[in-house]
Design an enzyme around this catalytic site. Structure first.
Site, PDB file in Angstrom:
ATOM      1  N   LYS A 185       2.011   9.089  17.937  1.00 21.16           N
ATOM      2  CA  LYS A 185       0.794  10.319  18.131  1.00 21.16           C
ATOM      3  C   LYS A 185      -0.406   9.435  18.786  1.00 21.16           C
ATOM      4  O   LYS A 185      -0.446   8.327  18.977  1.00 21.16           O
ATOM      5  CB  LYS A 185       0.419  11.149  16.923  1.00 21.16           C
ATOM      6  CG  LYS A 185      -0.423  10.211  16.144  1.00 21.16           C
ATOM      7  CD  LYS A 185      -1.168  10.934  15.126  1.00 21.16           C
ATOM      8  CE  LYS A 185      -2.116  10.344  14.367  1.00 21.16           C
ATOM      9  NZ  LYS A 185      -3.478  10.140  15.109  1.00 21.16           N
TER      10      LYS A 185
ATOM     11  N   LYS B 242       0.985   3.016  20.339  1.00 20.85           N
ATOM     12  CA  LYS B 242       2.340   2.833  20.745  1.00 20.85           C
ATOM     13  C   LYS B 242       2.284   2.173  22.280  1.00 20.85           C
ATOM     14  O   LYS B 242       2.981   1.423  22.542  1.00 20.85           O
ATOM     15  CB  LYS B 242       2.888   3.892  20.841  1.00 20.85           C
ATOM     16  CG  LYS B 242       2.365   5.276  22.129  1.00 20.85           C
ATOM     17  CD  LYS B 242       3.093   6.130  22.326  1.00 20.85           C
ATOM     18  CE  LYS B 242       2.399   7.129  23.107  1.00 20.85           C
ATOM     19  NZ  LYS B 242       1.871   6.477  24.307  1.00 20.85           N
TER      20      LYS B 242
ATOM     21  N   LYS C 146      -1.707  10.576  30.571  1.00 18.65           N
ATOM     22  CA  LYS C 146      -2.988  10.082  30.653  1.00 18.65           C
ATOM     23  C   LYS C 146      -2.976   8.829  31.664  1.00 18.65           C
ATOM     24  O   LYS C 146      -4.077   8.302  32.008  1.00 18.65           O
ATOM     25  CB  LYS C 146      -3.512   9.429  29.247  1.00 18.65           C
ATOM     26  CG  LYS C 146      -3.686  10.635  28.305  1.00 18.65           C
ATOM     27  CD  LYS C 146      -4.576  10.136  27.016  1.00 18.65           C
ATOM     28  CE  LYS C 146      -3.781   8.915  26.176  1.00 18.65           C
ATOM     29  NZ  LYS C 146      -2.485   9.481  25.774  1.00 18.65           N
TER      30      LYS C 146
ATOM     31  N   ASP D 229       3.402  13.170  20.320  1.00 19.83           N
ATOM     32  CA  ASP D 229       3.041  14.831  19.960  1.00 19.83           C
ATOM     33  C   ASP D 229       4.239  15.758  20.650  1.00 19.83           C
ATOM     34  O   ASP D 229       3.897  15.852  22.006  1.00 19.83           O
ATOM     35  CB  ASP D 229       1.729  14.987  20.266  1.00 19.83           C
ATOM     36  CG  ASP D 229       0.829  14.254  19.445  1.00 19.83           C
ATOM     37  OD1 ASP D 229       0.812  14.024  18.237  1.00 19.83           O
ATOM     38  OD2 ASP D 229      -0.245  13.695  20.017  1.00 19.83           O
TER      39      ASP D 229
END
Length: 276
Positions: free
Chosen positions: A9, A14, A40, A127
């Protein structure tokens, strides 16, 4: 070829794990394809000196068809071939569709064929709000899946959702390799994470310390493996890279994710010591 997919998430760490693993493998002389699958555009920050103005998705949408992999690839400092998926302008489209288009292009261009690379690593937003983010688990793309998490409830919910997705794709050879814990120096619930791993029929593969060395390195846009190669954190990533490489996909069990109600109950705190 090792085909690795790292989920987690937002804020789980990560990308820190992915970029350090990429650096370890490349530093060992392996040919690495690193694909950042997050709108992003943060996956390559610590791997390349210059983030390209146009993402891979920008090029695909503008040119409709890309025939040369070099149009999508940015060379990392340690020789990795990096692809920055990118995404549509916030609020104007589906980020998962962008991931799907880029993964399809990576396959079409032959970047995942045997012999093209030694390691293909996909850094994916965990997510799973739409099917596009599961594209790295499609046939012929990923193989070993790892979930980066902590002991907070939302992190466990995301990990359980990822385990469900793995069950959906496991007939194509996808396997859950284990959990990677982003752990503070003290005060985290080790027993909860271990119980969670056992309930999912998987293992805690590594506990990664939230080292100030990692933050210091990332402020200079470098991985800790590059900036502080003798640090404890760098040693953790090198050991993890070897552990992942040694995993036998055929021996990895099918995950056993929980249903929603069971997961809620699982995350409820037990009675404190001394309570009746």
């Amino acid at each position: 070829m090792q085909r690795l997919v790292l989920f987690g998430k937002g804020g789980s760490g990560k990308t820190t794990v992915s970029s350090n693993l990429s650096t370890v493998y490349a530093g060992a002389g392996q040919r690495v394809l690193h694909v950042g699958c997050d709108p992003k555009r943060d996956s390559l920050l610590c791997l390349v000196d210059h983030i390209p103005q146009r993402s891979a998705l920008d090029r695909l949408l503008e040119e409709q068809e890309v025939h040369d992999p070099a149009e999508l690839i940015v060379r990392g400092r340690h020789g990795q071939d990096c692809i920055d998926t990118g995404g549509l302008e916030a609020g104007l489209g589906c980020g998962g569709r962008g991931v799907l288009l880029v993964v399809e292009a990576v396959q079409r261009l032959g970047l995942l064929r045997d012999g093209a690379y030694d390691v293909a690593l996909f850094d994916v937003l965990g997510d799973l709000v739409c099917g596009g983010f599961t594209a790295p688990m499609r046939p012929g793309v990923g193989e070993k899946v790892f979930v980066v998490l902590s002991d907070d409830v939302m992190s466990l919910f995301a990990a359980n959702s990822i385990a469900r997705a793995i069950r959906t794709y496991e007939e194509h050879g996808i396997r859950l390799g284990g959990l990677l814990v982003n752990a503070p120096a003290r005060g985290w619930d080790r027993a909860l994470v271990q119980r969670f791993a056992e309930r999912l029929s998987t293992q805690v593969l590594a506990t990664i310390p939230r080292s100030p060395r990692i933050r210091e390195a990332e402020r200079t846009r470098r991985t800790v493996v590059e900036a502080f190669p003798r640090s404890r954190a760098a040693g953790t990533f090198r050991k993890l890279a070897r552990t992942i490489e040694a995993l036998d996909v055929a021996a990895l069990p099918s995950p056993t994710p929980m249903g929603d109600v069971e997961l809620v109950e699982f995350c409820r705190p037990g009675p404190a010591a001394g309570d009746p």
